[in-house]
Each structure stands twice: as structure tokens, then as C-alpha cells.
Design an enzyme around this catalytic site. Structure first.
Site, PDB file in Angstrom:
ATOM      1  N   GLU A  53       0.812  -1.229   0.000  1.00 29.86           N
ATOM      2  CA  GLU A  53       0.000   0.000   0.000  1.00 29.86           C
ATOM      3  C   GLU A  53       0.835   1.264   0.000  1.00 29.86           C
ATOM      4  O   GLU A  53       0.455   2.279  -0.606  1.00 29.86           O
ATOM      5  CB  GLU A  53      -0.945   0.030   1.207  1.00 29.86           C
ATOM      6  CG  GLU A  53      -2.145  -0.886   1.092  1.00 29.86           C
ATOM      7  CD  GLU A  53      -1.821  -2.328   1.419  1.00 29.86           C
ATOM      8  OE1 GLU A  53      -0.683  -2.599   1.872  1.00 29.86           O
ATOM      9  OE2 GLU A  53      -2.702  -3.185   1.216  1.00 29.86           O
ATOM     10  N   HIS A  85     -11.093  -4.080   9.510  1.00 27.49           N
ATOM     11  CA  HIS A  85     -11.711  -4.149   8.172  1.00 27.49           C
ATOM     12  C   HIS A  85     -13.078  -3.477   8.138  1.00 27.49           C
ATOM     13  O   HIS A  85     -13.922  -3.829   7.309  1.00 27.49           O
ATOM     14  CB  HIS A  85     -11.877  -5.603   7.725  1.00 27.49           C
ATOM     15  CG  HIS A  85     -10.624  -6.255   7.225  1.00 27.49           C
ATOM     16  ND1 HIS A  85      -9.620  -6.654   8.056  1.00 27.49           N
ATOM     17  CD2 HIS A  85     -10.217  -6.569   5.971  1.00 27.49           C
ATOM     18  CE1 HIS A  85      -8.642  -7.201   7.343  1.00 27.49           C
ATOM     19  NE2 HIS A  85      -8.981  -7.157   6.073  1.00 27.49           N
TER      20      HIS A  85
HETATM   21  C1  LIG Z   1      -2.385  -4.211   4.380  1.00 28.72           C
HETATM   22  C2  LIG Z   1      -3.332  -5.152   3.750  1.00 28.72           C
HETATM   23  N1  LIG Z   1      -3.464  -5.147   2.409  1.00 28.72           N
HETATM   24  C3  LIG Z   1      -4.331  -5.979   1.808  1.00 28.72           C
HETATM   25  C4  LIG Z   1      -5.095  -6.827   2.541  1.00 28.72           C
HETATM   26  C5  LIG Z   1      -6.118  -7.719   1.869  1.00 28.72           C
HETATM   27  N2  LIG Z   1      -5.641  -9.074   1.865  1.00 28.72           N
HETATM   28  C6  LIG Z   1      -5.954  -9.928   2.843  1.00 28.72           C
HETATM   29  S1  LIG Z   1      -5.170 -11.375   2.677  1.00 28.72           S
HETATM   30  C7  LIG Z   1      -4.431 -10.876   1.258  1.00 28.72           C
HETATM   31  C8  LIG Z   1      -3.530 -11.811   0.535  1.00 28.72           C
HETATM   32  C9  LIG Z   1      -2.405 -12.263   1.388  1.00 28.72           C
HETATM   33  O1  LIG Z   1      -1.640 -13.178   0.671  1.00 28.72           O
HETATM   34  P1  LIG Z   1      -0.539 -14.028   1.400  1.00 28.72           P
HETATM   35  O2  LIG Z   1       0.348 -13.148   2.186  1.00 28.72           O
HETATM   36  O3  LIG Z   1       0.095 -14.873   0.363  1.00 28.72           O
HETATM   37  O4  LIG Z   1      -1.343 -14.920   2.446  1.00 28.72           O
HETATM   38  P2  LIG Z   1      -2.405 -16.069   2.135  1.00 28.72           P
HETATM   39  O5  LIG Z   1      -3.739 -15.413   2.006  1.00 28.72           O
HETATM   40  O6  LIG Z   1      -1.998 -16.792   0.929  1.00 28.72           O
HETATM   41  O7  LIG Z   1      -2.378 -16.896   3.361  1.00 28.72           O
HETATM   42  C10 LIG Z   1      -4.781  -9.579   0.942  1.00 28.72           C
HETATM   43  C11 LIG Z   1      -4.336  -8.859  -0.244  1.00 28.72           C
HETATM   44  C12 LIG Z   1      -4.943  -6.791   3.943  1.00 28.72           C
HETATM   45  N3  LIG Z   1      -5.690  -7.558   4.743  1.00 28.72           N
HETATM   46  N4  LIG Z   1      -4.059  -5.962   4.517  1.00 28.72           N
END
Ligand SMILES: Cc1ncc(C[n+]2csc(CCOP(=O)(O)OP(=O)(O)O)c2C)c(N)n1
Ligand SMILES: [Mg+2]
Lengths: 336, 324
Positions: A70, A139
Site C-alpha cells: 500500500e 476491516h
Molecule cells: C495491508 C493489507 N493489504 C491488503 C489486505 C487484503 N488481503 C488480505 S489477505 C491478502 C492476501 C495475502 O496473501 P498471502 O500473504 O500470500 O497470504 P495467504 O492469504 O496466501 O495466506 C490480501 C491482499 C490486507 N488484509 N491488509
């Protein structure tokens, strides 16, 4: 007039403005949805459905799917804007501005002023905000309270599909950085939207109910609650002005003061806590500038000064409601 | 193989508990009884368990939005977790946090997190504290292939190196961040942990679907970090068996991808195969564990349904310390 969803008004405005102006560029996480997967680009098309079809139409250099970063997203929007583009960056949830706050607060919000008026930063930072989904403390937040306190940023909170079109178009064409706040609970709301060019200038409140007894000021999802309260009060013969502020920075002070001069009573409904926020700000404005008109102390209907709780019962106790607004209106009417 | 029969059964029990917990949630969410956003850990069980079976309650972990597996593996009470997800006042966080914010400091589980990338810096602080205490304890940050792209993660890794903090960065590469493939989002040639290496720490790579490999790798990692040699990082190749969140249509998956993953990359199946083929455990012993685990999850759900609900007064509680 076409009838469309709030979310589709966002999407169609993006399509229209990207077609109209080549310098409009969008960026954000999962904006394309499916990059680097077997399903391929557009497999999903953004988690809110507000970017479907952009990638196929405008290509990867104008529809930039970013990693989860971000701070760099908002910073890059600032750089794109300084360099002459009109970026529209998406932060999936408003809560994630925390990660990007320096770029919002110290950078894009201050370029024009710090650089002596010689730079402009026509960036739009869109984000989904608001509670109602039991998504808990990270959220669900409403961030206009904090962002409206940052000079240099414009803060926009449409409550209807028509205003999404009018305000979003204005935001993209505006030469200042604009925070464009889309309420998650409104994405699925339908409404009539004017055809063709439709711009709503910032700083002009919308009178959505008219009455002479009490002024109710609201934004975003709170507007619908205020309308519901006003409609039920109307059945008892109590008339309310419902003012949808549309933008909290700039704010239409004149509309608020004009209304209170007639009604003498003010209820401010806000989804963010009252302390250091919009509710007390509007109350203070009226107390300072329309004191003589007031027949009762202004009332704030807001969540308490707490993070947003998870459990269903707790979140609904936390949020304003039409009943709470009716009670506040009655309090102003029964004052002394 | 250095694991005792009891230790093996315990590891299996933990993995099965996570699987059963998540699959039950999957069903209950479909029925609409559970509020909020829920991210299931199914497919990754061998990582959480293979890491946490080396830890005691004074070692600390910091988790993510996909945190149920880490919580269970670290010893959080399963019934208390379920009650939290149900929003009861008897939940581990009194119904204030829900699925994304489960924490239990008493077992060294410092918190799941709704903010991607927020965990790594917190884990570094906890590692600094462990270093001050001088008891050889460690702090572990679990991060995904998406979280590894946050500046916060980079800052945390560098800071851990320059402060020689006993921090371990566990990267669970399940190939997706939401709907985006890691091959698109991770710029370092599909290699996450090379970043950690570039920051100056020792790194490992292992198959996260094989409990035995995770466990053995972590033995070396922990020996290194507990020995005062500074931070380390591990990348586990793992799989996510369900959607990013419950309700995800998963159109980004390839044809037959999920079937293939269930057939070839199911860590529980792989564990059973390896443990029985090597005559370490018998199938019926493992089946017995399955039954016990399912009974525990049934109880957790029944208890959660019957558990006390919060009242409006609870909203204002615990914003600050209450001195009176
Ligand atoms: C700062 C932030 N940006 C975006 C999100 C939205 N979001 C939640 S989980 C996710 C993906 C995370 O991917 P990863 O780190 O690979 O974890 P996984 O879901 O595969 O366990 C996103 C973009 C968030 N919760 N917090
Ligand atoms: Mg991932």
C-alpha cells in the site's frame, strides 16, 4: 436515466473516464484479479467488482495490478500525478491506509502547498470503508474523520449511485488529491443515474428530505439511516431536513447553517466516533455561527470512542441506527 | 527418524485438529451462522505443526489473517477459538476479535492479524524481548507470499539482522495472494527467501506439505537461532485447499488444479502414508485420532452455540486498562 448499482456506477465511471482521457491510470491490489495464475488476467476482476473489463480494454500499462504494497501504491499514485498522469489508486479496504499513511499525509496531501502552488497532484485514492459485516477492528473503519483533518486532501463520501458517478467523475478530473470513500454496504444498492456527462462539484450538500423542525446531517451509509428516521418521524408530523454532506472536505457549511437557521435543531449522524470528528466539528460550527438560532443543544449520533468490535450484537450496538437517530431528534424537540 | 511414537501421534492430532476445525467452519459458514471474514488454513497444516511442535509457551509466534492453524498448533484452546469465531463472551478474545484476531498470550500466540505484513515487525520486537530475557527463546513471524511484498516485512528483516534478534521469518508460499499468482507478484524469480538472504540472514527452503521435512528443517533453523546466531528465514512450499476467503469463486485456478492438489499435495495424506509405510504408526491408531478430533470439534461447535452472548455494555469494555 439508467438504474444501476452503486458498484457499477464506480465501474462505469472508470470506463468512461479512461476512454475520455488517456492520462487516467488505475492501480491497486488484485485490481485485475488472476495475474500470474492459470485463470489469467480478469479471472476475477477485482474483489469489489469495480474494475471488471478495464485490463482487457486498456492494457497492463494503464491498469496496473500491484503486489501487496500500500505504501508504494499511494506513493506511485503521487509520482504518476506529479509527472502528469491522473492515477486512480485503489486500497481494497480503507483500513489499509495505515500502511500508506506517510504517502497520503506527508506527501500527496502537501505537494501543492509545500511547493508554493507550482505542483499539482491529481490523484484519486479510492477505498472501501465502513462497518456492517462483522469484519472487526481492522476491516470496518470509517476513515473520513482522520483524513478530513489533513489540509490538502479532499474527502468524498457518495451515498447514492448518482452521486458516485457525479462525484467520482469530478474526483478524477479534479487537480487535487481526492480520497474517494465507497461504503461496502452501499455497493449493492440500486439507484437512478443520469446519462451522459454528470459532475457533482465538491462542497455542495444534497438535501434528501425536507422539513422545518430538525436538521439531520449525515454522510455515506448514515444517509439512508437518517432518511429512514426522517420518514418515520414524518408520520408523527415531525419534519426533518436530511443533509447528505457528500464531501467532508470541503464541507458545505452554508447548507448546514441555512438549515439550522430554519429548524433551530441539529442532529449529526456519523459512522466514526464523535470525539475529534465530524459530529463534533459540525456541532461546533453551528454553535459558533448559528448560536442564536439554536433551540436545543446539538446531538451527535455516533459510535462510541472504541475500536470496532466483532460479535454481531456488539457491532450493531456500536453503530448508529434509525432508532437512535429518532431518539436524538426527539431529545432536541423535548429540550426544556 | 528421531520422533517418538507419542510425538508423532501428537503431531498428527494437531494437523487433524486444524483440518477438522477448518472443514467444520467451511460447512458452518455455508449455513450462514458465522459472521465476518474467515480464511481457512486447510492444506498448510504441516507447516504450522512442523514449526510449533518445536516450541514451548515461552517461544512466541505472530500470525496472519489465515491464523487458525498457527493458533491451534501453538496450543490455543480449540473450544475457546471456536467460541471466539461464534462471537461469544467466552471466546478467546471475548467476542471482540473474531477469526482474524485470535490471540492467547499465555501460550505465546501474540496475535493473528487483519493487516497483511503487520506481523513481521511485531515478531522482531518480541524477539528483542526474548534476547533481553536470555532464556534462548525465539519469536516467529508467519507470512505469506503476498505479505513478503510489504515494506514492513523488509524493514523487519533488516532490523532483525542488525540487532541480531532471535527472530524466524517463516514464509508460507501457497502460490496465491488472494487471486494473484506469486509468479506475478514476487519479483525475485519465484524465490521469496532469497530476499531474506540478501538482508544477511541464513535461509532454508523445504516442502511444506511434508510434515517430516518441515520438522527436520525447523530443527536446524531453531538450533541456529537459539544458538545466538541471529535471525533466520525459511520458505515452505505449500498449498491452499480452499478459496482465499469463504465464498471465493476461485476462477484463477487451473483446470483440475484442486483435484490434483488433494490427490498429491495433501499433507495429512502424506503423513499417514509415510508414517504407516515406515511402520511408525498403524492406520487404526490414526483413525482413532481422527474420531477423537471430530468429537472435539463437535463439542466446540455445540458449546459455541450454547455460549453466552455479549451485551451492548461490552462494547465499551477493554478500550483501556481498568484500574478500578
Ligand atoms: C495491508 C493489507 N493489504 C491488503 C489486505 C487484503 N488481503 C488480505 S489477505 C491478502 C492476501 C495475502 O496473501 P498471502 O500473504 O500470500 O497470504 P495467504 O492469504 O496466501 O495466506 C490480501 C491482499 C490486507 N488484509 N491488509
Ligand atoms: Mg499466499
Amino acid at each position: 436515466m439508467a438504474t444501476m448499482l452503486y458498484r457499477d456506477a464506480v465501474l462505469q465511471t472508470l470506463h468512461a473516464e479512461m476512454e475520455r482521457d488517456e492520462s487516467v491510470v488505475v492501480l491497486g491490489e488484485d485490481l485485475v484479479g488472476g495475474m500470474g495464475t492459470a485463470g489469467g488476467p480478469e479471472a476475477i476482476g477485482g474483489i469489489w467488482g469495480t474494475s471488471v473489463g478495464l485490463f482487457d480494454k486498456f492494457g497492463k500499462d494503464r491498469v496496473i495490478d500491484t503486489p501487496i504494497s500500500e505504501c508504494a501504491i499511494v506513493g506511485a499514485a503521487g509520482g504518476l500525478a506529479l509527472a502528469g498522469k491522473r492515477p486512480v489508486a485503489e486500497l481494497m479496504f480503507a483500513d489499509f491506509i495505515g500502511v500508506s499513511l506517510d504517502q497520503i499525509w506527508n506527501q500527496i496531501g502537501k505537494f501543492r502547498y509545500m511547493f508554493g502552488g507550482k505542483s499539482k497532484c491529481p490523484a484519486v485514492i479510492r477505498m472501501a470503508y465502513g462497518a456492517g459485516f462483522n469484519a472487526a477492528a481492522q476491516h470496518s473503519q470509517s476513515v473520513h474523520q482522520m483524513l478530513s483533518g489533513m489540509p490538502g486532501l479532499k474527502v468524498v463520501m457518495p451515498s447514492t449511485p448518482a452521486d458516485v458517478k457525479g462525484l467520482f467523475t469530478q474526483a478524477i478530473r479534479d487537480d487535487d488529491p481526492v480520497i474517494f470513500l465507497e461504503h461496502k454496504a452501499l455497493y449493492g444498492v440500486e439507484g437512478e443515474v443520469p446519462d451522459g456527462e454528470h459532475l457533482v462539484p465538491f462542497g455542495h450538500a444534497r438535501l434528501s428530505r425536507a422539513g422545518e423542525d430538525v436538521t439531520i446531517v449525515a454522510t455515506g451509509m448514515m444517509v439512508g439511516m437518517a432518511e429512514a428516521a426522517a420518514d418515520s418521524l414524518a408520520e408523527e408530523g415531525i419534519g426533518c431536513d436530511v443533509l447528505d454532506l457528500r464531501t467532508t472536505s470541503p464541507m458545505d457549511e452554508e447548507a448546514i447553517l441555512d438549515s439550522v437557521e430554519v429548524t433551530g435543531r441539529l442532529v449529526v449522524v456519523d459512522e466514526a466516533p464523535a470525539r475529534c470528528g465530524l459530529a463534533r466539528d459540525v456541532s461546533a460550527l453551528v454553535s459558533e455561527l448559528a448560536f442564536a438560532s439554536l433551540k436545543a443543544p446539538p446531538q451527535a449520533v455516533t459510535p462510541p470512542h472504541t475500536p470496532i468490535p466483532f460479535a454481531r450484537e456488539l457491532e450493531s450496538a456500536y453503530l448508529p441506527s434509525p432508532d437512535k437517530i429518532v431518539a436524538a431528534v426527539q431529545k432536541t424537540l423535548n429540550w426544556r | 527418524m528421531q520422533l517418538s511414537r507419542d510425538a508423532l501421534l501428537q503431531a498428527y492430532r494437531q494437523m487433524r485438529t486444524i483440518r477438522a476445525f477448518e472443514e467444520r467452519l467451511h460447512d458452518e459458514i455455508m449455513k450462514g451462522e458465522i459472521a465476518g471474514f474467515t480464511h481457512l488454513y486447510c492444506g498448510q497444516e504441516a507447516v504450522a505443526v512442523g514449526v510449533c511442535e518445536h516450541l514451548d509457551h515461552e517461544d512466541m509466534i505472530v500470525s496472519t489473517h489465515r491464523g487458525h492453524g498457527h493458533c491451534i498448533a501453538k496450543g490455543c484452546d480449540v473450544v475457546g477459538m471456536m467460541k471466539e469465531i461464534w462471537g461469544s463472551t467466552e471466546g478467546l478474545c471475548n467476542g471482540k476479535g473474531g477469526s482474524m484476531h485470535i490471540a492467547d498470550k499465555d501460550v505465546g500466540m501474540l496475535g493473528a492479524n487483519g493487516i497483511v505484513g503487520a506481523g513481521a515487525p511485531i515478531a522482531v520486537g518480541a524477539a528483542m524481548s526474548a534476547k533481553l530475557d536470555g532464556k534462548g527463546k525465539v519469536s516467529i513471524a508467519f507470512s505469506g507470499d503476498g505479505a513478503c511484498n510489504q515494506g514492513t516485512t523488509f524493514e523487519a528483516m533488516n532490523m532483525a539482522v542488525v540487532t541480531n534478534a532471535p527472530a524466524i521469518f517463516v514464509f508460507e508460499n501457497n502460490k496465491y495472494s488472494e487471486h494473484t499468482g506469486f509468479e506475478y507478484a514476487v519479483g525475485t524469480n519465484n524465490d521469496i527467501v532469497s530476499r531474506a538472504e540478501a538482508f544477511g540472514m541464513k535461509v532454508w527452503r523445504a516442502d511444506g506439505c511434508d510434515f517430516f521435512e518441515v520438522y527436520e528443517t525447523m530443527r536446524d533453523v531453531l538450533e541456529h537461532v537459539r544458538g545466538g546466531n541471529g535471525p533466520a528465514a525459511v520458505e515452505f512450499d505449500t498449498e491452499r485447499f480452499y478459496g482465499h476467503f469463504e465464498g471465493d469463486p476461485q476462477r484463477y485456478r487451473g483446470e483440475g488444479e484442486l483435484d490434483r492438489l488433494w490427490a498429491e499435495r495433501d499433507c495429512i495424506k502424506i503423513f499417514r502414508q509415510r508414517a504407516t509405510e515406515a511402520s511408525l504408526l498403524k492406520s487404526d491408531e490414526l483413525d482413532g485420532v481422527d474420531e477423537e478430533v471430530l468429537a472435539l470439534i463437535d463439542k466446540a461447535v455445540d458449546d459455541s452455540r450454547a455460549a453466552p452472548r455479549p451485551t451492548p455494555e461490552d462494547v465499551q469494555r477493554d478500550v483501556y486498562i481498568d484500574y478500578f
